[in-house]
Scaffold this motif. Structure first.
Motif, PDB file in Angstrom:
ATOM      1  N   LYS A  19      -5.686   3.657  11.768  1.00 27.59           N
ATOM      2  CA  LYS A  19      -5.015   4.849  11.248  1.00 27.59           C
ATOM      3  C   LYS A  19      -4.331   4.614   9.901  1.00 27.59           C
ATOM      4  CE  LYS A  19      -4.382   6.834  15.789  1.00 27.59           C
ATOM      5  NZ  LYS A  19      -3.467   7.417  16.752  1.00 27.59           N
ATOM      6  N   LYS A  20      -4.807   3.630   9.157  1.00 28.00           N
ATOM      7  CA  LYS A  20      -4.275   3.356   7.814  1.00 28.00           C
ATOM      8  C   LYS A  20      -5.405   3.549   6.813  1.00 28.00           C
ATOM      9  CE  LYS A  20      -0.885   0.045   9.472  1.00 28.00           C
ATOM     10  NZ  LYS A  20      -1.080   0.247  10.903  1.00 28.00           N
ATOM     11  N   SER A  21      -5.111   4.240   5.712  1.00 25.67           N
ATOM     12  CA  SER A  21      -6.159   4.514   4.725  1.00 25.67           C
ATOM     13  C   SER A  21      -6.028   3.641   3.477  1.00 25.67           C
ATOM     14  CB  SER A  21      -6.126   5.992   4.327  1.00 25.67           C
ATOM     15  OG  SER A  21      -4.875   6.308   3.766  1.00 25.67           O
ATOM     16  N   THR A  22      -4.976   2.819   3.398  1.00 25.69           N
ATOM     17  CA  THR A  22      -4.803   1.896   2.274  1.00 25.69           C
ATOM     18  C   THR A  22      -4.470   0.508   2.819  1.00 25.69           C
ATOM     19  OG1 THR A  22      -2.445   2.412   2.082  1.00 25.69           O
ATOM     20  CG2 THR A  22      -3.961   3.682   0.686  1.00 25.69           C
ATOM     21  N   GLY A  23      -4.569  -0.487   1.939  1.00 28.33           N
ATOM     22  CA  GLY A  23      -4.234  -1.850   2.337  1.00 28.33           C
ATOM     23  C   GLY A  23      -4.115  -2.751   1.125  1.00 28.33           C
ATOM     24  N   THR A  59      -1.853  -5.012   6.009  1.00 29.24           N
ATOM     25  CA  THR A  59      -1.345  -3.679   6.299  1.00 29.24           C
ATOM     26  C   THR A  59      -0.484  -3.155   5.140  1.00 29.24           C
ATOM     27  OG1 THR A  59      -0.159  -2.359   7.930  1.00 29.24           O
ATOM     28  CG2 THR A  59       0.643  -4.579   7.578  1.00 29.24           C
ATOM     29  N   PRO A  60      -0.561  -1.862   4.823  1.00 32.19           N
ATOM     30  CA  PRO A  60       0.142  -1.323   3.659  1.00 32.19           C
ATOM     31  C   PRO A  60       1.652  -1.143   3.842  1.00 32.19           C
ATOM     32  CG  PRO A  60      -1.020   0.429   4.781  1.00 32.19           C
ATOM     33  CD  PRO A  60      -1.419  -0.857   5.452  1.00 32.19           C
ATOM     34  N   VAL A  61       2.177  -1.348   5.040  1.00 32.62           N
ATOM     35  CA  VAL A  61       3.603  -1.136   5.264  1.00 32.62           C
ATOM     36  C   VAL A  61       4.450  -2.352   4.879  1.00 32.62           C
ATOM     37  CG1 VAL A  61       3.242   0.569   7.082  1.00 32.62           C
ATOM     38  CG2 VAL A  61       3.440  -1.838   7.685  1.00 32.62           C
ATOM     39  N   ALA A 112     -10.577   4.889   7.371  1.00 33.15           N
ATOM     40  CA  ALA A 112      -9.313   4.473   7.990  1.00 33.15           C
ATOM     41  C   ALA A 112      -9.553   3.355   9.007  1.00 33.15           C
ATOM     42  CB  ALA A 112      -8.653   5.660   8.670  1.00 33.15           C
TER      43      ALA A 112
END
Length: 113
Positions: free
Chosen positions: A54-58, A11-13, A51
């Motif tokens: 609901k995430k478009s990056t990783g 996950t990108p967060v 996505a």
């Protein structure tokens, strides 16, 4: 022992430190079960084609290793249990894929030097 390659998206967060901890966790699962890690690549934060959750990056990570087939089930269970992993894929490398991976590794090493 067979050769395998696994790619997983985190996950990108996550912070850089959390990402490295997650990669270390999966490397530990492999080494604790008798696998030999041949190559590790962290491709960094990349945009995904579509996505996921609901995430478009990783954060993309690749591990190439030699192991017995029974370890794969343990590794993939670890991926499914970890909330940080968005997607994962593990493939067995045949002799041609192993040669290509070797060539890719050497090319990558030459660029760094």
């Amino acid at each position: 022992m067979n050769r395998y390659e696994t790619v997983f998206i985190l996950t990108p967060v996550l912070s850089d430190e959390q990402m490295k901890e997650a990669v270390a966790k999966f490397k530990k699962i492999l080494t604790d079960n008798g696998a030999e890690i041949v190559n590790e690549e962290t491709w960094g934060l990349k945009k995904m084609a579509y996505a996921i959750q609901k995430k478009s990056t990783g954060f993309y990570c690749l591990l190439e290793f030699k192991a017995e087939p029974t370890i794969i089930k343990t590794l993939e269970t670890g991926y499914r249990r970890d909330e940080k992993v968005i997607r994962h894929m593990t493939v067995k490398l045949d002799k041609y894929a192993a040669q290509y991976a070797e060539k890719r590794r050497n090319k990558f090493a030459n660029k760094e030097a």
